[in-house]
Every structure is written in C-alpha cells, then in structure tokens.
Design a protein around this motif. Structure first.
Motif, PDB file in Angstrom:
ATOM      1  N   SER A   1       3.975   5.864  -5.581  1.00  0.00           N
ATOM      2  CA  SER A   1       4.115   5.814  -7.038  1.00  0.00           C
ATOM      3  C   SER A   1       2.880   6.281  -7.809  1.00  0.00           C
ATOM      4  O   SER A   1       2.972   6.580  -8.998  1.00  0.00           O
ATOM      5  N   GLU A   2       1.722   6.358  -7.152  1.00  0.00           N
ATOM      6  CA  GLU A   2       0.497   6.736  -7.843  1.00  0.00           C
ATOM      7  C   GLU A   2      -0.031   8.069  -7.339  1.00  0.00           C
ATOM      8  O   GLU A   2       0.177   8.433  -6.182  1.00  0.00           O
ATOM      9  N   GLU A   3      -0.694   8.800  -8.227  1.00  0.00           N
ATOM     10  CA  GLU A   3      -1.311  10.077  -7.864  1.00  0.00           C
ATOM     11  C   GLU A   3      -2.775   9.835  -7.509  1.00  0.00           C
ATOM     12  O   GLU A   3      -3.506   9.192  -8.257  1.00  0.00           O
ATOM     13  N   TYR A   4      -3.205  10.362  -6.363  1.00  0.00           N
ATOM     14  CA  TYR A   4      -4.588  10.208  -5.934  1.00  0.00           C
ATOM     15  C   TYR A   4      -5.247  11.575  -5.830  1.00  0.00           C
ATOM     16  O   TYR A   4      -4.631  12.548  -5.401  1.00  0.00           O
TER      17      TYR A   4
ATOM     18  N   TRP B   1      -8.117  11.053  -0.351  1.00  0.00           N
ATOM     19  CA  TRP B   1      -8.050   9.849   0.467  1.00  0.00           C
ATOM     20  C   TRP B   1      -8.990   8.756  -0.058  1.00  0.00           C
ATOM     21  O   TRP B   1      -8.736   7.576   0.118  1.00  0.00           O
ATOM     22  N   TRP B   2     -10.112   9.170  -0.704  1.00  0.00           N
ATOM     23  CA  TRP B   2     -11.083   8.188  -1.201  1.00  0.00           C
ATOM     24  C   TRP B   2     -10.476   7.274  -2.261  1.00  0.00           C
ATOM     25  O   TRP B   2     -10.798   6.096  -2.323  1.00  0.00           O
ATOM     26  N   ASP B   3      -9.559   7.832  -3.087  1.00  0.00           N
ATOM     27  CA  ASP B   3      -8.868   6.985  -4.060  1.00  0.00           C
ATOM     28  C   ASP B   3      -7.875   6.059  -3.360  1.00  0.00           C
ATOM     29  O   ASP B   3      -7.627   4.946  -3.814  1.00  0.00           O
ATOM     30  N   ALA B   4      -7.306   6.540  -2.257  1.00  0.00           N
ATOM     31  CA  ALA B   4      -6.397   5.701  -1.478  1.00  0.00           C
ATOM     32  C   ALA B   4      -7.142   4.521  -0.869  1.00  0.00           C
ATOM     33  O   ALA B   4      -6.601   3.414  -0.769  1.00  0.00           O
TER      34      ALA B   4
ATOM     35  N   VAL C   1       0.844  -1.202   0.000  1.00  0.00           N
ATOM     36  CA  VAL C   1       0.000   0.000   0.000  1.00  0.00           C
ATOM     37  C   VAL C   1       0.877   1.248   0.000  1.00  0.00           C
ATOM     38  O   VAL C   1       0.630   2.197  -0.748  1.00  0.00           O
ATOM     39  N   GLY C   2       1.924   1.238   0.836  1.00  0.00           N
ATOM     40  CA  GLY C   2       2.830   2.387   0.895  1.00  0.00           C
ATOM     41  C   GLY C   2       3.497   2.672  -0.440  1.00  0.00           C
ATOM     42  O   GLY C   2       3.642   3.840  -0.837  1.00  0.00           O
TER      43      GLY C   2
END
Length: 199
Positions: A65-68, A71-74, A59-60
């Motif tokens: 590496s990804e753009e969100y 927090w909902w996308d996380a 998850v970390g």
C-alpha cells in the motif's frame, strides 16, 4: 485461548502464567486447554507464531500500500511495525518473537531471530529484487540482531519506546545494510566476466 494467554502475559508475565489461569480467562475447561496445548510453553509458542505471522502480514500490507524510494525506506517500515506491535498488540511486549521465553521457541533447531531474518529476507527479495546469496542471509541476520538489541534498549528506557533510540536503531540497520550491499555489489562487478576489460 491465545487471546487469554496474551492478556495474562501483559498482566502477570511469563513466570506468573499458568494453564489454569489461561483456562479461567478464556472461560473454558482446563481439559480444553490440554486438548491443544500440553503446557504454558506450548501455548506461548503458538502465540509467538501468531505474532510472527501478524508481523509479516502487516509489513507485507505496508509494502503493497505504500510507495518506497528503496529498500532503506522498507527497513524503516519494518521497524515501525515492530514498535507499533510492541505498543498495541496484547502479549507482544512480554513475548516479542519468543526470545523472552526461549531463544529456540519458534524452531527447535534455529534461534528465533534467524527465523525472523528469513521471513524478512523473503519480503525484501520479493519486493526489491535483491540478489539472493549466503552473504545477504548473513547481512540480514546481523541487521536483525543489531536492530533487535537497540530496540530492546528503547523499550527499557521508555515503556512506549524511546523515540531517539528507535531513530538510532533505524540508522544502525540502514547504515550497516547499505555498506554490506555496496560491498556485495562491488564484489559482484569485479567477479563478472569482462569486468577487467571494461566490457
């Protein structure tokens, strides 16, 4: 030995697991197993801890590496990692985070989902700057418990996870946390000095 334990869990389940079988699969003497683990519960506990560390690390890495958009996308990414581990990590579907064996497998004084919620809380606080509070702790714990229950349903319906139910798990967690955070922010605004005067 942990790898052997994971493979056997998928093949024979926890009830069929034994230290003798683990030693045979790992190609080590039974004494070598007992040097580190007194029984199958102890080795399952070690495997569970490894699963937790792997989950948090995965998850970390996604957070880095990804753009969100927020927090909902996380939350979606967290659920996606759980689903992927269930599908691909040996032993995970049989053990998950230890709840299949013992609700207190990770920590004698705290149930497993509370441990997981604490780890996820730390990630969310670090990455999204949420305000730390007891209410946030409770909200994340409830979200983890709710999401976990729905994801278990997804994997009961389909060995690979029913996509519709997985999507519903995401909706459930996001909707619940959205409401909790909105209520929390509203309460914080009302409690702030000068809030009534509009300053």
């Amino acid at each position: 030995m942990l790898d052997a334990c994971a493979e056997l869990l998928d093949e024979v389940g926890y009830d069929g697991l034994s230290t003798t079988r683990i030693a045979e699969r790992a190609d080590v003497a039974i004494g070598s197993v007992y040097q580190f683990f007194p029984d199958k519960r102890a080795i399952s506990q070690a495997l569970t801890r490894r699963n937790v560390e792997l989950f948090v690390a995965r998850v970390g890495r996604r957070f880095i590496s990804e753009e969100y958009g927020g927090w909902w996308d996380a939350v979606d990414a967290i659920i996606d990692e759980y689903v992927e581990m269930h599908r691909s990590v040996p032993g995970f579907k049989s053990l998950r985070f230890g709840d299949a064996v013992d609700l207190n497998l990770l920590d004698a004084g705290t149930d497993n989902n509370t441990v997981i919620a604490g780890r996820l809380r730390g990630l969310l606080l670090k990455e999204f700057g949420m305000a730390d509070s007891e209410r946030l702790d409770t909200s994340i714990l409830v979200a983890v418990e709710g999401g976990d229950a729905v994801l278990k349903l997804a994997f009961r319906r389909d060995p690979d996870g029913d996509p519709e139910i997985i999507a519903e798990a995401k909706t459930l967690v996001r909707s619940y946390l959205s409401r909790q955070l909105r209520d929390f922010n509203a309460s914080a605004s009302r409690a702030a000095p000068g809030a009534r005067s509009g300053s």
